[in-house]
Design a protein around this motif. Structure first.
Motif, PDB file in Angstrom:
ATOM      1  N   GLU A  17      -6.197 -44.113  39.172  1.00 32.37           N
ATOM      2  CA  GLU A  17      -6.715 -43.270  38.092  1.00 32.37           C
ATOM      3  C   GLU A  17      -5.659 -42.267  37.638  1.00 32.37           C
ATOM      4  N   LEU A  18      -4.948 -41.683  38.599  1.00 29.38           N
ATOM      5  CA  LEU A  18      -3.902 -40.722  38.247  1.00 29.38           C
ATOM      6  C   LEU A  18      -2.698 -41.395  37.601  1.00 29.38           C
ATOM      7  N   GLN A  19      -2.474 -42.654  37.952  1.00 32.56           N
ATOM      8  CA  GLN A  19      -1.304 -43.390  37.454  1.00 32.56           C
ATOM      9  C   GLN A  19      -1.318 -43.508  35.928  1.00 32.56           C
ATOM     10  N   SER A  20      -2.496 -43.757  35.352  1.00 29.77           N
ATOM     11  CA  SER A  20      -2.535 -44.000  33.911  1.00 29.77           C
ATOM     12  C   SER A  20      -2.837 -42.743  33.100  1.00 29.77           C
ATOM     13  N   GLY A  21      -3.140 -41.635  33.770  1.00 35.13           N
ATOM     14  CA  GLY A  21      -3.547 -40.445  33.031  1.00 35.13           C
ATOM     15  C   GLY A  21      -2.479 -39.381  32.932  1.00 35.13           C
ATOM     16  N   VAL A  22      -2.524 -38.631  31.843  1.00 34.42           N
ATOM     17  CA  VAL A  22      -1.712 -37.423  31.672  1.00 34.42           C
ATOM     18  C   VAL A  22      -2.638 -36.333  31.133  1.00 34.42           C
ATOM     19  N   THR A  23      -2.256 -35.096  31.376  1.00 26.79           N
ATOM     20  CA  THR A  23      -3.024 -33.958  30.870  1.00 26.79           C
ATOM     21  C   THR A  23      -2.084 -33.074  30.066  1.00 26.79           C
ATOM     22  N   ILE A  24      -2.578 -32.656  28.920  1.00 20.55           N
ATOM     23  CA  ILE A  24      -1.813 -31.731  28.088  1.00 20.55           C
ATOM     24  C   ILE A  24      -2.586 -30.420  28.038  1.00 20.55           C
ATOM     25  N   GLN A  25      -1.909 -29.330  28.380  1.00 16.91           N
ATOM     26  CA  GLN A  25      -2.514 -28.007  28.356  1.00 16.91           C
ATOM     27  C   GLN A  25      -1.862 -27.227  27.216  1.00 16.91           C
ATOM     28  N   ILE A  26      -2.699 -26.671  26.349  1.00 18.11           N
ATOM     29  CA  ILE A  26      -2.184 -25.892  25.216  1.00 18.11           C
ATOM     30  C   ILE A  26      -2.563 -24.434  25.425  1.00 18.11           C
ATOM     31  N   LYS A  27      -1.533 -23.586  25.528  1.00 21.18           N
ATOM     32  CA  LYS A  27      -1.746 -22.150  25.714  1.00 21.18           C
ATOM     33  C   LYS A  27      -1.423 -21.423  24.413  1.00 21.18           C
ATOM     34  N   GLY A  28      -1.909 -20.222  24.324  1.00 21.43           N
ATOM     35  CA  GLY A  28      -1.607 -19.409  23.151  1.00 21.43           C
ATOM     36  C   GLY A  28      -2.145 -18.004  23.301  1.00 21.43           C
ATOM     37  N   PRO A  29      -1.715 -17.099  22.401  1.00 22.10           N
ATOM     38  CA  PRO A  29      -2.142 -15.695  22.511  1.00 22.10           C
ATOM     39  C   PRO A  29      -3.597 -15.469  22.100  1.00 22.10           C
ATOM     40  N   ASP A  30      -4.140 -16.369  21.268  1.00 20.22           N
ATOM     41  CA  ASP A  30      -5.540 -16.206  20.857  1.00 20.22           C
ATOM     42  C   ASP A  30      -6.189 -17.572  20.650  1.00 20.22           C
ATOM     43  N   ALA A  31      -7.503 -17.548  20.510  1.00 19.35           N
ATOM     44  CA  ALA A  31      -8.279 -18.792  20.410  1.00 19.35           C
ATOM     45  C   ALA A  31      -7.895 -19.604  19.171  1.00 19.35           C
ATOM     46  N   ALA A  32      -7.596 -18.936  18.067  1.00 16.70           N
ATOM     47  CA  ALA A  32      -7.256 -19.651  16.834  1.00 16.70           C
ATOM     48  C   ALA A  32      -5.963 -20.440  17.005  1.00 16.70           C
ATOM     49  N   GLU A  33      -4.969 -19.836  17.635  1.00 12.14           N
ATOM     50  CA  GLU A  33      -3.697 -20.536  17.846  1.00 12.14           C
ATOM     51  C   GLU A  33      -3.853 -21.679  18.850  1.00 12.14           C
ATOM     52  N   ILE A  34      -4.692 -21.469  19.857  1.00  9.45           N
ATOM     53  CA  ILE A  34      -4.950 -22.531  20.839  1.00  9.45           C
ATOM     54  C   ILE A  34      -5.616 -23.722  20.146  1.00  9.45           C
ATOM     55  N   ASP A  35      -6.610 -23.460  19.310  1.00  7.45           N
ATOM     56  CA  ASP A  35      -7.297 -24.540  18.583  1.00  7.45           C
ATOM     57  C   ASP A  35      -6.346 -25.280  17.653  1.00  7.45           C
ATOM     58  N   GLN A  36      -5.502 -24.531  16.948  1.00  9.68           N
ATOM     59  CA  GLN A  36      -4.533 -25.145  16.043  1.00  9.68           C
ATOM     60  C   GLN A  36      -3.549 -26.023  16.822  1.00  9.68           C
ATOM     61  N   GLY A  37      -3.056 -25.530  17.966  1.00  7.96           N
ATOM     62  CA  GLY A  37      -2.142 -26.303  18.808  1.00  7.96           C
ATOM     63  C   GLY A  37      -2.805 -27.548  19.364  1.00  7.96           C
ATOM     64  N   ALA A  38      -4.090 -27.433  19.738  1.00 11.18           N
ATOM     65  CA  ALA A  38      -4.821 -28.582  20.284  1.00 11.18           C
ATOM     66  C   ALA A  38      -4.987 -29.664  19.221  1.00 11.18           C
ATOM     67  N   LYS A  39      -5.297 -29.270  18.011  1.00 14.39           N
ATOM     68  CA  LYS A  39      -5.434 -30.256  16.924  1.00 14.39           C
ATOM     69  C   LYS A  39      -4.101 -30.936  16.631  1.00 14.39           C
ATOM     70  N   ALA A  40      -3.015 -30.166  16.633  1.00 11.82           N
ATOM     71  CA  ALA A  40      -1.692 -30.734  16.379  1.00 11.82           C
ATOM     72  C   ALA A  40      -1.301 -31.706  17.497  1.00 11.82           C
ATOM     73  N   ALA A  41      -1.597 -31.336  18.744  1.00  5.85           N
ATOM     74  CA  ALA A  41      -1.277 -32.216  19.877  1.00  5.85           C
ATOM     75  C   ALA A  41      -2.106 -33.494  19.816  1.00  5.85           C
ATOM     76  N   MET A  42      -3.382 -33.366  19.453  1.00  5.40           N
ATOM     77  CA  MET A  42      -4.242 -34.555  19.325  1.00  5.40           C
ATOM     78  C   MET A  42      -3.707 -35.480  18.233  1.00  5.40           C
ATOM     79  N   SER A  43      -3.216 -34.910  17.148  1.00  5.09           N
ATOM     80  CA  SER A  43      -2.648 -35.702  16.060  1.00  5.09           C
ATOM     81  C   SER A  43      -1.424 -36.479  16.543  1.00  5.09           C
ATOM     82  N   VAL A  44      -0.570 -35.821  17.323  1.00  8.46           N
ATOM     83  CA  VAL A  44       0.615 -36.491  17.870  1.00  8.46           C
ATOM     84  C   VAL A  44       0.189 -37.627  18.795  1.00  8.46           C
TER      85      VAL A  44
END
Length: 195
Positions: free
Chosen positions: A34-61
């Protein structure tokens, strides 16, 4: 009867050790696959709006990258439940900037070289961290191997002790029977000489 009971108990303990060995092997294989095929991406930021924006951009990538089998952005509630063991239940409020988490499964080909994907994600979301679980997987594999070695050692020791007990008892039994045989043969030869 005591010998049979001792060997029975030792055989039972050996079977338990063998079952433990097989259980550890099966569980570790499942966990590491299970761990072999999985990766986790953590998006940090100074506020919730920037975190949400970063998460959407990462999902798009992730969605546009060949070799990403699926990707899922965890909700704030799911991420909060992951933090509960450390922060306590109900202690995660809107005042905390909880990082966004994305779980993704990737193909073996992409897993071999995650560098370009990580660079693209960091360009799209500067506060992003990609974790391929290698360190955790290595620790888990090492612990599983140690557990397997311990279970096998216990199994081998129990079987060795059972074999030693059986061999010793057989020698004692044969020795006892040999003394009876000698006594009987001595009496027979004494009786034969008198005749």
């Amino acid at each position: 009867a005591p010998l049979t009971a001792a060997i029975g108990v030792m055989s039972f303990l050996a079977a338990l050790a063998l079952a433990g060995l097989l259980l550890i092997f099966a569980a570790s294989s499942e966990w590491t696959s299970e761990l072999q095929s999985g990766v986790t991406i953590q998006i940090k930021g100074p506020d919730a709006a920037e975190i949400d924006q970063g998460a959407k951009a990462a999902m798009s990538v992730l969605q546009s990258t060949e070799g990403v089998l699926d990707a899922r952005l965890l909700s704030r509630e799911e991420t909060g439940r992951l933090l509960e063991p450390w922060l306590g239940k109900g202690n995660i409020g809107d005042y905390l900037n909880v990082p966004a988490l994305i779980e993704a499964r990737v193909s073996d080909g992409l897993r071999r070289d995650l560098g370009p994907l990580e660079a693209r994600i960091k360009t799209a979301a500067p506060g992003a961290v990609l974790d391929d679980h290698k360190q955790w997987r290595d620790r888990l594999t090492s612990a599983a191997r140690s557990g397997q070695a311990l279970a096998f050692t216990v199994f081998a020791l129990i079987m060795g002790a059972a074999a030693a007990i059986a061999a010793r008892c057989s020698r004692v039994g044969l020795g006892w029977r040999m003394s009876i045989f000698r006594s009987v043969s001595t009496r027979i030869s004494a009786t034969t000489r008198r005749m």
